[in-house]
Design a protein around this motif. Structure first.
Motif, PDB file in Angstrom:
ATOM      1  N   LYS A   1       0.838  -1.190   0.000  1.00 30.49           N
ATOM      2  CA  LYS A   1       0.000   0.000   0.000  1.00 30.49           C
ATOM      3  C   LYS A   1       0.877   1.246   0.000  1.00 30.49           C
ATOM      4  CE  LYS A   1      -3.387   2.441   2.636  1.00 30.49           C
ATOM      5  NZ  LYS A   1      -3.756   2.796   3.952  1.00 30.49           N
ATOM      6  N   ASP A   2       0.429   2.239  -0.740  1.00 33.09           N
ATOM      7  CA  ASP A   2       1.134   3.511  -0.719  1.00 33.09           C
ATOM      8  C   ASP A   2       0.972   4.139   0.650  1.00 33.09           C
ATOM      9  OD1 ASP A   2       1.805   3.183  -3.351  1.00 33.09           O
ATOM     10  OD2 ASP A   2       0.083   4.322  -4.098  1.00 33.09           O
TER      11      ASP A   2
ATOM     12  N   TYR B   1       0.050   6.792   3.469  1.00 30.85           N
ATOM     13  CA  TYR B   1      -1.087   7.693   3.626  1.00 30.85           C
ATOM     14  C   TYR B   1      -0.583   9.132   3.626  1.00 30.85           C
ATOM     15  CZ  TYR B   1      -5.091  10.030   5.637  1.00 30.85           C
ATOM     16  OH  TYR B   1      -6.134  10.878   5.856  1.00 30.85           O
ATOM     17  N   ARG B   2      -1.144   9.927   2.745  1.00 30.30           N
ATOM     18  CA  ARG B   2      -0.773  11.342   2.666  1.00 30.30           C
ATOM     19  C   ARG B   2      -2.005  12.177   2.982  1.00 30.30           C
ATOM     20  NH1 ARG B   2       1.012  12.004  -3.073  1.00 30.30           N
ATOM     21  NH2 ARG B   2      -0.717  10.600  -3.329  1.00 30.30           N
TER      22      ARG B   2
ATOM     23  N   HIS C   1      -9.254  11.676  -1.963  1.00 27.59           N
ATOM     24  CA  HIS C   1      -9.648  10.970  -0.736  1.00 27.59           C
ATOM     25  C   HIS C   1      -9.849   9.486  -1.009  1.00 27.59           C
ATOM     26  CE1 HIS C   1     -10.172  13.686   2.627  1.00 27.59           C
ATOM     27  NE2 HIS C   1     -10.684  14.596   1.821  1.00 27.59           N
TER      28      HIS C   1
ATOM     29  N   LYS D   1      -8.667   7.699  -3.363  1.00 24.41           N
ATOM     30  CA  LYS D   1      -7.440   7.034  -3.788  1.00 24.41           C
ATOM     31  C   LYS D   1      -6.684   6.471  -2.586  1.00 24.41           C
ATOM     32  CE  LYS D   1      -3.905   7.908  -7.183  1.00 24.41           C
ATOM     33  NZ  LYS D   1      -3.273   8.923  -7.988  1.00 24.41           N
ATOM     34  N   GLN D   2      -6.840   7.093  -1.432  1.00 24.00           N
ATOM     35  CA  GLN D   2      -6.143   6.637  -0.234  1.00 24.00           C
ATOM     36  C   GLN D   2      -6.929   5.576   0.520  1.00 24.00           C
ATOM     37  OE1 GLN D   2      -4.717   9.812   2.226  1.00 24.00           O
ATOM     38  NE2 GLN D   2      -4.133  11.030   0.480  1.00 24.00           N
ATOM     39  N   TYR D   3      -8.160   5.338   0.125  1.00 24.50           N
ATOM     40  CA  TYR D   3      -8.974   4.322   0.770  1.00 24.50           C
ATOM     41  C   TYR D   3      -8.578   2.960   0.239  1.00 24.50           C
ATOM     42  CZ  TYR D   3     -13.098   1.788   2.332  1.00 24.50           C
ATOM     43  OH  TYR D   3     -13.935   0.895   2.920  1.00 24.50           O
ATOM     44  N   GLU D   4      -8.178   2.068   1.120  1.00 24.98           N
ATOM     45  CA  GLU D   4      -7.693   0.767   0.689  1.00 24.98           C
ATOM     46  C   GLU D   4      -8.854  -0.190   0.520  1.00 24.98           C
ATOM     47  OE1 GLU D   4      -4.959  -2.904   2.272  1.00 24.98           O
ATOM     48  OE2 GLU D   4      -4.996  -1.045   3.376  1.00 24.98           O
TER      49      GLU D   4
END
Length: 193
Positions: A43-44, A46-47, A157, A159-162
Motif C-alpha cells: 500500500k502507498d 497515507y498522505r 480521498h 485514492k487513499q482508501y484501501e
C-alpha cells in the motif's frame, strides 16, 4: 541398597531445599507468529494533505487536480463543459446586443433594423430571454469549475482508501438433504480491510 536409598533421599531433600530458597523464577516465553504470504500489493503511504493539494491545483488551473490524481480522461470533460458555458454566454450576449440595438433604433425613429417583422414587445421579451440565458451560461460555467475542484478532492480521498482486490463472484451449488434436490446460487465475496 540402604546406601542407595539414603543417597536418593539426601539428593531429594537437598534439591528441594535449594529450590525453595531460590526467589528468582525464569520463564522463557516464545511468541509464535503465523506468516501468510498475501497477493495484495504494498500500500502507498497515507498522505493526509493529498486531497487538499489536489483541490488547490484544480482551483488554480482547472484539470490540474485530475492530472495530480492521474485521472487524465476527466480533463477534456471539464474543459468541454466550461467551454460550452462560455460559448453559449458569448452567443447569448451577441443576441442580447442585437435585440437591444434594434429596439434602441426603433425608439430613435428608425425602421431599418434586421427585425422588421417583430414588434417592440417581442424585442423586449427577446432581450429578457437572452439575459436569462446569459445568466444560466455563467452558472453552468461556474458549476463545471466547482465540480472540477470537488472531483479532484473526492478522488484524492478515495485514492487513499484501501480496498482489497479480493472481490469474487462464484457459483454456489448445494444439495438439499430434505427434498433431495440441488440448489443453485451465486455468492459474492468482498472483504473490507
Amino acid at each position: 541398597m540402604k546406601n542407595n536409598f539414603l543417597y536418593i533421599l539426601f539428593t531429594f531433600f537437598a534439591t528441594s531445599l535449594f529450590a525453595q530458597t531460590s526467589d528468582s523464577l525464569t520463564v522463557k516465553n516464545e511468541a509464535k507468529a503465523i506468516v501468510v504470504n498475501d497477493t495484495i500489493s504494498a500500500k502507498d503511504e497515507y498522505r493526509p494533505l493529498a486531497p487538499a493539494k489536489a483541490a488547490f491545483y484544480s482551483a488554480v488551473v482547472p484539470g490540474l487536480g485530475q492530472a495530480y490524481n492521474k485521472k487524465y480522461w476527466k480533463i477534456p470533460i471539464i474543459y468541454a463543459g466550461m467551454a460550452a458555458g462560455v460559448y453559449f454566454y458569448k452567443q447569448q450576449d451577441d443576441d442580447y446586443n442585437r435585440f437591444r440595438d434594434a429596439y434602441k433604433r426603433r425608439l430613435a425613429g428608425y425602421s431599418d433594423d434586421e427585425f422588421q417583422g417583430i414588434s417592440n414587445d417581442r424585442l423586449i421579451n427577446a432581450q429578457k430571454s437572452a439575459q436569462k440565458n446569459k445568466s444560466i451560461s455563467v452558472i453552468v460555467t461556474i458549476a463545471f469549475y466547482l465540480l472540477n475542484v470537488v472531483d479532484a478532492n473526492v478522488d484524492a480521498h478515495l485514492k487513499q482508501y484501501e480496498v482489497s482486490e479480493d472481490l469474487s463472484l462464484r457459483p454456489n451449488f448445494n444439495y438439499n438433504e430434505f427434498n433431495a434436490k440441488p440448489q443453485y446460487g451465486m455468492s459474492l465475496t468482498y472483504r473490507f480491510k
